[in-house]
Structures are given as structure tokens and as C-alpha cells.
Enzyme design. Structure first.
Site, short mmCIF file in Angstrom:
data_model
loop_
_atom_site.label_atom_id
_atom_site.label_comp_id
_atom_site.label_asym_id
_atom_site.label_seq_id
_atom_site.Cartn_x
_atom_site.Cartn_y
_atom_site.Cartn_z
N HIS A 1 0.84 -1.20 0.00
CA HIS A 1 0.00 0.00 0.00
C HIS A 1 0.88 1.25 0.00
O HIS A 1 1.79 1.38 0.81
CB HIS A 1 -0.87 0.05 1.25
CG HIS A 1 -1.99 -0.94 1.27
ND1 HIS A 1 -1.81 -2.29 1.45
CD2 HIS A 1 -3.34 -0.75 1.16
CE1 HIS A 1 -2.98 -2.90 1.44
NE2 HIS A 1 -3.93 -1.99 1.26
N ASN B 1 8.03 -4.20 3.79
CA ASN B 1 6.61 -3.86 3.82
C ASN B 1 5.95 -4.31 5.12
O ASN B 1 5.14 -3.58 5.69
CB ASN B 1 5.89 -4.51 2.63
CG ASN B 1 4.39 -4.25 2.64
OD1 ASN B 1 3.94 -3.12 2.74
ND2 ASN B 1 3.61 -5.32 2.54
#
Length: 346
Positions: free
Chosen positions: A159, A191
Site C-alpha cells: 500500500h 513492507n
């Protein structure tokens, strides 16, 4: 070997951001880099500018007008940045790389659901377990990132605007799962770990500042090869190859708060930029080791994030608050149900 040395040895030295010109900018903060423009050059206004009261504000969206040239009689080839205005963020999509060129957010205690304000009737607390990754059908099919591109690619669907930043509604959270908000990121060690810690740090800024603007920018930075030349190399995922894998990611923040309760319109503005390699980063790596001048990020990305007035009237965020990440193993919490209530994933 110290963690900072590991990062710089294993992950493309951030100091060499965009070749010799940027290396000079990093090495000497006192050196001014002249910027010249021809009479025909179109300069894009900055995304954040100073308002009449002295505070920072988002500038009006820039519209792109077609050039009135007879050569373009049958159409303008582009490039066309798709401006995506969502409930919790705004983004520009890069059709060539198949991921955002940048994303922009405005975080407050209210936007994160921490102000005590009640949501509209019938709109319960959003839950990321109810969201799923989907292709963005608002984009032309030939330029979309596809779910299949990420299948067994070895990269996470990272994201750019985290789901935890979109607490306004379930719809707002769902929009963060559109692939137009996603870029390939190393999973374990980035991440799911250090990048998530940085996202959490950005949210925690709302505890000290009334308004926090966050820009996330995928970058493609050069590295110096053994022959002494700088080259940009990056991977493509998908079959056929479709989505580019950034070498680095930048988080650029602008935070503001009143100088005093008696002068709510007089704001203290703090800014800062952090550039992280898309690679495993040790948990004990100091966040300040990734600090880069904002001008360097702008030059590398081809963006004007802040006006000269904002830059001249702001101080560095690390002088206004602690630039320390909190190590929280979000992925471990997902594996252990008893920890899920204690730790919320990004």
C-alpha cells in the site's frame, strides 16, 4: 557491521540519489543548485503552498490542457497522469510503470478515528478483513496493474496509502486496496516491518500536530556500477512483464500546529523527507539515517511538492519531534489471534 552500514552496503546507497548532481546536493547542503527554465517551459505549481493566513494548504488541482498544435490534429499521445481522488487520499497514477507516481494524504486525529467524533449513522468501524485487493477498472485496461501480475512474484502488494490511514469508512478503506494504490514491495523486513513502522510513525504525528500531510513516492534511483558509471535497473513483474518494481520509496511529511493556543492562525510548520531502499532493513536501523533533503526527492521524482515559501518557513521534522520508529511485529500479530486486539496492522 553496524545496521546503518548494512543498509548502505546491501541496498543501493541513497546518497547517490540521482547521479552526480544529486550527490553534490546531499554532500553540501549550503550549495545552491540553479534552476533555469526556457520561455516555453510550463512549470507545475507545488502541491502544497502557503495560504493567506500563513498556513500550509493543498493547492488547486492542476488541469492539463491539450497543446494547440497542428501536429496533434489527431490526438495528444500523453503522457497522461490519471488523477485519482478518493475518500481518504489523492493519487496520480503512472500508466507506464503501473503504480502510483505519488499519493497524498491529510491525516488528523479525526481522520484516523481518534477524536471521539461519531461516524455517520450506519457506518460502523471499518475492518481491513472486509477489504480485498481489486484491479482499478476506472483506468484503461491496457494500463492497469492486474492481480495476476503479483501472483508468485516474490513481492508484496504494498500500500502507498495504508489501510490504517483510511478509518473514515469501510468504503475509504476499500479504496486503499485498489491496485492503483499499490506498488511491489519486498515483504519480510520491509513492507511487513520497517515500512510499516514508518507508516505508524506518520500516524503518531497527529498526537503532536493538528494537521499532517503525507506524500508517498515510488522512486527509481541509480547505483554506481563497477565501471564507475551510474545506471538505473529495476525488475518487472507479471507475465508478460507489466508492473515495475521501484528501487526506493520516499515518505515526505509536512506537519503543522498552532504556535500557541492564543494564536491558532499562526502555525509552526515542520517538514522532512525519508528515502528507504526497497529491501530488507534491520529493525534497529535509525530512522534519521534515511533523511534526505526534500529538494533531492523532488528532483529525483520530477515533482514540486512544496513551494519555496513553505520550505523557507519550516523547520525539520526531526527537530520538532522524535524521529524514532516503534518496532511492532504486525505480521506476527496476525498469526497469533490473542495479539490481534493489541496490535492493529497498517
Amino acid at each position: 557491521m553496524p545496521s546503518a552500514a548494512i543498509i548502505h552496503a546491501a541496498c543501493f546507497a541513497v546518497g547517490a540519489v540521482v547521479g552526480g548532481g544529486v550527490v553534490s546536493a546531499v554532500a553540501s547542503s549550503k550549495r545552491q543548485i540553479p534552476i533555469t527554465a526556457s520561455a516555453n517551459t510550463s512549470v507545475t505549481p507545488p502541491i502544497i503552498e502557503m495560504g493567506q493566513s500563513g498556513g500550509a494548504r493543498l493547492s488547486n488541482v492542476v488541469t492539463i490542457s491539450a497543446l494547440s498544435s497542428p501536429v496533434l490534429k489527431y490526438g495528444h499521445p500523453g503522457p497522461v497522469p490519471d488523477l485519482l481522488v478518493r475518500k481518504a487520499y489523492t493519487a496520480a497514477y503512472d500508466r507506464r510503470l503501473r503504480h502510483p507516481a505519488w499519493t497524498a494524504e491529510h491525516l488528523t486525529l479525526a481522520s484516523l478515528g481518534k477524536s471521539g467524533q461519531q461516524r455517520p449513522s450506519g457506518d460502523g468501524s471499518p475492518d481491513r478483513s472486509n477489504s480485498t485487493f481489486v484491479e482499478d477498472e476506472s483506468l484503461p485496461a491496457m494500463f492497469r496493474a492486474k492481480l495476476q501480475d503479483y501472483f508468485r512474484s516474490g513481492y508484496d502488494r504494498g500500500h502507498m496509502v495504508p489501510a490504517a490511514d483510511a478509518k473514515l469508512s469501510q468504503e475509504a478503506m476499500d479504496e486503499t486496496f485498489l491496485l492503483s494504490n499499490i506498488a511491489p514491495q519486498v515483504g519480510v523486513g520491509f513492507n511487513r516491518h520497517y515500512w510499516a513502522y514508518l507508516e505508524d510513525w506518520c500516524r503518531r504525528l497527529t498526537g503532536s500536530f493538528s494537521d499532517v500531510y503525507v506524500f508517498t513516492i515510488p522512486l527509481y534511483l541509480p547505483r554506481k556500477d563497477t565501471d564507475g558509471k551510474f545506471r538505473v535497473t529495476y525488475e518487472l513483474i507479471g507475465s508478460p512483464p507489466n508492473v515495475a518494481v521501484p528501487t526506493h520509496f520516499a515518505k515526505v511529511v509536512l506537519a503543522s500546529r498552532p504556535l500557541s493556543p492564543s494564536t491558532p492562525d499562526a502555525l509552526e510548520i515542520s517538514t522532512g523527507a525519508f528515502v528507504l531502499p526497497n529491501a530488507i532493513i534491520p529493525d534497529d536501523a535509525p530512522l534519521e539515517s534515511f533523511v534526505i533533503p526534500i529538494d533531492v526527492v523532488e528532483r529525483a521524482a520530477g515533482l514540486n511538492l512544496f513551494s519555496d515559501a513553505v520550505k523557507a518557513n519550516s523547520k525539520h521534522i526531526c527537530k520538532s519531534t522524535k524521529c524514532d520508529v516503534v518496532v511492532r511485529r504486525f505480521d506476527d500479530a496476525q498469526k497469533r489471534p490473542e495479539m490481534r486486539r493489541a496490535i492493529s496492522a497498517p
